[in-house]
Every structure is written in C-alpha cells, then in structure tokens.
Design an enzyme around this catalytic site. Structure first.
Site, PDB file in Angstrom:
ATOM      1  CG  ASP A  17      -1.918  -1.177   1.213  1.00  0.00           C
ATOM      2  OD1 ASP A  17      -1.895  -1.972   0.246  1.00  0.00           O
ATOM      3  OD2 ASP A  17      -2.688  -1.313   2.184  1.00  0.00           O
ATOM      4  CG  ASP A  55      -6.383  -0.186   1.509  1.00  0.00           C
ATOM      5  OD1 ASP A  55      -6.605  -1.393   1.723  1.00  0.00           O
ATOM      6  OD2 ASP A  55      -6.813   0.732   2.253  1.00  0.00           O
ATOM      7  CG  HIS A  57     -11.162   0.693   0.897  1.00  0.00           C
ATOM      8  ND1 HIS A  57     -11.125  -0.655   1.189  1.00  0.00           N
ATOM      9  CD2 HIS A  57     -10.209   1.264   1.683  1.00  0.00           C
ATOM     10  CE1 HIS A  57     -10.200  -0.876   2.110  1.00  0.00           C
ATOM     11  NE2 HIS A  57      -9.626   0.267   2.422  1.00  0.00           N
ATOM     12  CG  HIS A  90      -8.471   4.744   3.698  1.00  0.00           C
ATOM     13  ND1 HIS A  90      -9.392   4.372   4.649  1.00  0.00           N
ATOM     14  CD2 HIS A  90      -7.839   3.610   3.325  1.00  0.00           C
ATOM     15  CE1 HIS A  90      -9.309   3.068   4.859  1.00  0.00           C
ATOM     16  NE2 HIS A  90      -8.386   2.572   4.059  1.00  0.00           N
ATOM     17  CE  LYS A 115      -3.845  -4.500   1.235  1.00  0.00           C
ATOM     18  NZ  LYS A 115      -4.573  -3.521   2.056  1.00  0.00           N
ATOM     19  CB  CYS A 160      -1.799  -3.322   5.182  1.00  0.00           C
ATOM     20  SG  CYS A 160      -3.547  -2.814   5.196  1.00  0.00           S
TER      21      CYS A 160
HETATM   22  C1  VGL Z   1      -4.366   0.160   6.035  1.00  0.00           C
HETATM   23  C2  VGL Z   1      -5.927   0.853   7.561  1.00  0.00           C
HETATM   24  C3  VGL Z   1      -6.915   0.810   6.594  1.00  0.00           C
HETATM   25  C4  VGL Z   1      -2.946  -0.189   5.758  1.00  0.00           C
HETATM   26  C5  VGL Z   1      -5.340   0.107   5.062  1.00  0.00           C
HETATM   27  O1  VGL Z   1      -2.525  -0.160   4.572  1.00  0.00           O
HETATM   28  O2  VGL Z   1      -2.221  -0.494   6.719  1.00  0.00           O
HETATM   29  N1  VGL Z   1      -4.678   0.520   7.277  1.00  0.00           N
HETATM   30  N2  VGL Z   1      -6.602   0.435   5.347  1.00  0.00           N
HETATM   31 ZN    ZN Z   2      -8.016   0.575   3.816  1.00  0.00          ZN
END
Ligand code: VGL
Ligand code: ZN
Length: 212
Positions: A17, A55, A57, A90, A115, A160
């Site tokens: 990420d 990431d 969403h 986010h 993901k 993550c």
């Molecule tokens: C993450 C919180 C929400 C991460 C991703 O990449 O660590 N943390 N989404």
């Molecule tokens: Zn996330």
C-alpha cells in the site's frame, strides 16, 4: 544466517500500500509514510520479483466511519466477522488518494494486487480479507510462481504489513519484514502488538543495509 536474508531465487518483495492517502496530506496519513519511498525503491532494485498491493475501497466500504451514522474514525464497530476499526474514507477506487505515491519508482513490479474492494469486508492482509477466510488469491499466485520467501515493506507496519506477513507464514512462506522501509499508525498499542506477533509467528525482522 545473514546470507540467507539476501534476495535469492524464490524470493519476492511485496510492497504494501505505497499510496498517496497513507502519506502526509492524505486521508489516512501514516506519520512519515512518504519517507519510505526512496528506500523502498532502492530495496526493490535488488529484487528480480516484486509485487505491489493497492488498498482499493468502494465508497460503501464497511470500515469507513462515514458508513456508520454517529461513529467517529478510529473507533471500533462490531461486525459479523468481528471487531473492525473504523477509518476515515481513504483509497477510494479511482481517486487521486488511491494512486501510488509519485516517489514510488518500481517499474519492474510484476503484479499489482488490489484488496479491500468488497464493500462488506475490509482487507488488511494481502492474503485474506478481515473475515480471515476469504482469500485474495495471492497465496496461489505466489505458490504457482514458485516463491518461497516473501519480504515486506510499506504501509502501515502495524496493520497491512503486519497481517500480510502473518498470513504469509500461515500459508507456508518464510516472511521477512524490513521496518526501516515501513511506517506505523500505532493505534491503541498496535505497534507493540505487531512486534509480539512477529516474534510469536517467526516473522523475521531485519534492518538494512542487507549483506552484500
Ligand atoms: C491500512 C488501515 C486501513 C494499511 C489500510 O494499509 O495499513 N490501514 N486500510
Ligand atoms: Zn483501507
């Protein structure tokens, strides 16, 4: 043995990420998140094989506090699959915040694995969604490619990166984390929990520079 820690055939670097929203100024900024990009780039140049996770969403993602009326970011929601931290919106699909950080420079990455696209289940780990049962397909991909050891860098160390490294071990891969090339959120002791989990599961923690 240090020599074993150097990238070798059967090793793959997994960059977790490295996205705009996880860097200062982003929607879910990890302190110092942007600082890791030069080291991530340098480490990636040593690997023949690199995978990047993203990431990704939908606006309806269940882990967004905005989808729980009255809830605040960084609180907990009790969901069917267990406790879920609620985050600021986010890495929404297709938005500038979901893009890779402009300083990331890893043109030879072979796979970008998205993901967190399931509206009903978040996904910290690159291997399993947060229900701990729905696979992303990464384990099968890595096995089919013959990889045996996964090295992890990126954001965030205590979410993550942590869950990805733990699941790598559970899936039968050796897992190595390079904390210098990670930054943490550190929410309610999550960073201390991460070190304990790594120790318990046999995730190897190394500091660069790696042996020549
Ligand atoms: C993450 C919180 C929400 C991460 C991703 O990449 O660590 N943390 N989404
Ligand atoms: Zn996330």
């Amino acid at each position: 043995m240090i020599r074993d820690l150097n990238p070798a055939p059967g090793h793959v670097l997994v960059i977790i990420d490295p996205q705009v929203d996880f860097c200062p100024g982003g929607a879910l900024a990890v302190p110092g998140g942007d600082e890791v990009m030069p080291l991530v780039n340098a480490i990636a140049r040593r690997f023949d094989h690199v995978v990047i996770t993203q990431d990704w969403h939908p606006p309806t993602q269940v882990s967004f506090a905005t989808n729980h009326p009255g809830a605040e970011p960084y609180g907990l929601a009790k969901l069917a699959y267990g406790d879920q931290v609620l985050w600021p919106d986010h890495c929404v699909q297709g938005t500038p915040g979901a893009a890779f950080h402009p300083d990331l420079d890893v043109p030879h990455a072979e796979l970008v694995l998205r993901k967190g696209y399931n509206p009903h289940v978040d996904s910290y780990s690159a291997f399993y969604e947060n229900d701990r049962t729905t696979p992303t397909g990464l384990a099968g991909y890595l096995r089919e490619r013959g990889f045996r050891r996964c090295w992890f860098v990126g954001l965030a160390l205590d979410f993550c990166v942590r869950y990805s490294a733990e699941d790598a071990v559970r899936e039968g891969f050796a897992a190595v984390v390079i904390p210098d090339a990670c930054r943490a959120i550190d929410l309610n002791g999550s960073l201390a929990d991460t070190w304990r989990a790594f120790e318990r599961l046999g995730v190897v923690v190394v500091e660069p520079p790696l042996a020549a």
